[in-house]
Design a protein around this motif. Sequence first.
Motif, short mmCIF file in Angstrom:
data_model
loop_
_atom_site.label_atom_id
_atom_site.label_comp_id
_atom_site.label_asym_id
_atom_site.label_seq_id
_atom_site.Cartn_x
_atom_site.Cartn_y
_atom_site.Cartn_z
N LYS B 121 0.83 -0.97 -0.31
CA LYS B 121 0.38 -0.07 0.07
C LYS B 121 0.88 1.32 0.28
CE LYS B 121 -0.75 0.96 5.11
NZ LYS B 121 -1.66 1.41 5.82
N GLN B 122 2.36 1.15 0.51
CA GLN B 122 2.62 2.46 0.57
C GLN B 122 4.42 1.92 0.63
OE1 GLN B 122 1.90 3.97 4.17
NE2 GLN B 122 3.38 5.59 4.52
N GLY B 132 -0.51 2.45 -6.46
CA GLY B 132 -1.17 1.49 -6.66
C GLY B 132 -2.25 1.99 -7.60
N ALA B 133 -2.32 3.17 -7.32
CA ALA B 133 -3.84 3.96 -7.32
C ALA B 133 -3.83 4.89 -8.24
CB ALA B 133 -4.78 5.02 -6.33
N THR B 145 -7.33 -0.64 -2.56
CA THR B 145 -6.22 -0.09 -2.18
C THR B 145 -6.45 -0.65 -0.77
OG1 THR B 145 -7.14 2.39 -2.12
CG2 THR B 145 -5.45 1.39 -3.48
N PHE B 146 -4.93 -0.56 0.02
CA PHE B 146 -5.60 -1.27 1.15
C PHE B 146 -6.44 -2.47 1.64
CE2 PHE B 146 -5.76 4.21 2.03
CZ PHE B 146 -3.87 3.81 1.31
N ALA B 179 -2.05 -4.39 -0.32
CA ALA B 179 -1.54 -4.35 0.22
C ALA B 179 -1.30 -3.67 1.37
CB ALA B 179 -0.25 -5.33 0.09
N ASP B 180 -2.81 -3.88 3.16
CA ASP B 180 -2.66 -3.52 4.28
C ASP B 180 -1.51 -4.63 4.91
OD1 ASP B 180 -2.55 -1.94 6.26
OD2 ASP B 180 -4.99 -1.85 5.75
N LEU B 181 -1.52 -3.95 6.37
CA LEU B 181 -0.59 -4.69 7.00
C LEU B 181 -1.44 -6.05 7.24
CD1 LEU B 181 2.17 -4.10 9.05
CD2 LEU B 181 0.73 -3.34 10.10
#
Lengths: 187, 252
Positions: B121-122, B132-133, B145-146, B179-181
């Motif tokens: 995600k970052q 990504g966006a 996203t996320f 991907a988020d955590l």
Amino acid sequence: MANLALENNELDHVPKFGPDPFWAFVWPGSYALHRFINADPHVVKDKNVLDFASGCGLAAITAKLNNAHAVSANDIDLYSAASIEMNASLNNVDISTTTGNLIGEDVKQDVILAGDIFYEEALGADVMKWLESQRENNNSRVFIGDPGRAALPIDHPKLKLRASYPLSAWLRKQNHGYLEAKVYEIL
Amino acid sequence: MRVLVGVKRVVDYAVKVRVAADKKAVDLANVKMSMNPFCEIAVEEAVRLKEAKKATEVIVVSIGPKAAAETIRTALAMGCDRGIHLTTDSRTDQELGPNSVAKLLAKIVEEESPDAIILGKQSIDGDFGCTGAMLAEHLKVPQCTFAASIDFDAKTVERETDTGTEVVSFPSLPAVFTADLRLNEPRYATLPNIMKAKKKKIDTKAADSLGVELNEGNTVLEVFEPPPREAGIFVDDVDGLVDKLKNEAGVL
């Protein structure tokens, strides 16, 4: 979360003794060949068998334990050959080892086992051509063990799927991304 | 389904960064670098898709200096099938920004035509959180996203937001996921996998050979450390504390 880092040469902590010790663990293709021979021992019984790119020698040892006449294990790595000999003696079997490059040679064997050799496109194409020639010229039975590597031409018309085996949890851990290994025969 | 994963080589998350003497950037000399943690999660998700037989091939891409090949090797050791390395001499933490990276990735997506593109995600260096966006916009495909979970059968994604978990659906593939955590816990690359990864193929080409204009339109003027925190003080008694809260902090 940090990965076992390949960065900053952290792997320098691993003792250096020649090339990578790829012969120190079982590859999934050899594991599949081992299961296949154990399930169907007449494939090797009283036959002259070559285990090509033998690694730690698992498929060769399994062939000999299942009453192959003579088993030769080939790998171009000297350390691999030494490890095959040690593994063979631990299993009380006689296996001869060679370290020459057999691709292109006429080896005149009844059975050729080839595990996990299709990890590179160029090498895979050469090996496939050579194995096919051994099948045609000498009527050798050729078995390939592979977990689904990209360079194995699974659409090849002469490639016949013989068996499929799930990998154990331990083997899955050593082969991220693969869950099973298959045995193909060249017809 | 074929999956493309983007990974970035960044200063390791455990390193305490120093600002370079000219105050133009963070000092990268002799600093431990690793795969961006969110990218590890993206790789893990892709490899799990492969193990679930939903993905037939996982391709990993990285844009960065020569050493980024090591980051690609790490992803290959985690289970990706082959790598693509776009080499650049620009600093990927501040010179080559998210829009340039998105345009380069879009080129690779055009060449490889994957069904799913999974990114972190970052990055923990540039911290833009928008590659990504931007990639989805360049490709004109849906973006999720996320992501805290992805369900390719139901075509839904769970996103964790400040107000709770959102479930969004994506109409079709290809789509971009970041991907988020909490998407998963990435696996370690074991020694046998690291060795086998050396035999996997990495295509290397120069980032500036793809015909993409690499221009962010912004420049970093100055990089400086946050001011050091002042030391605290001890108060003698409760009255002293109340007095300070009233007259110094002004919160009572």
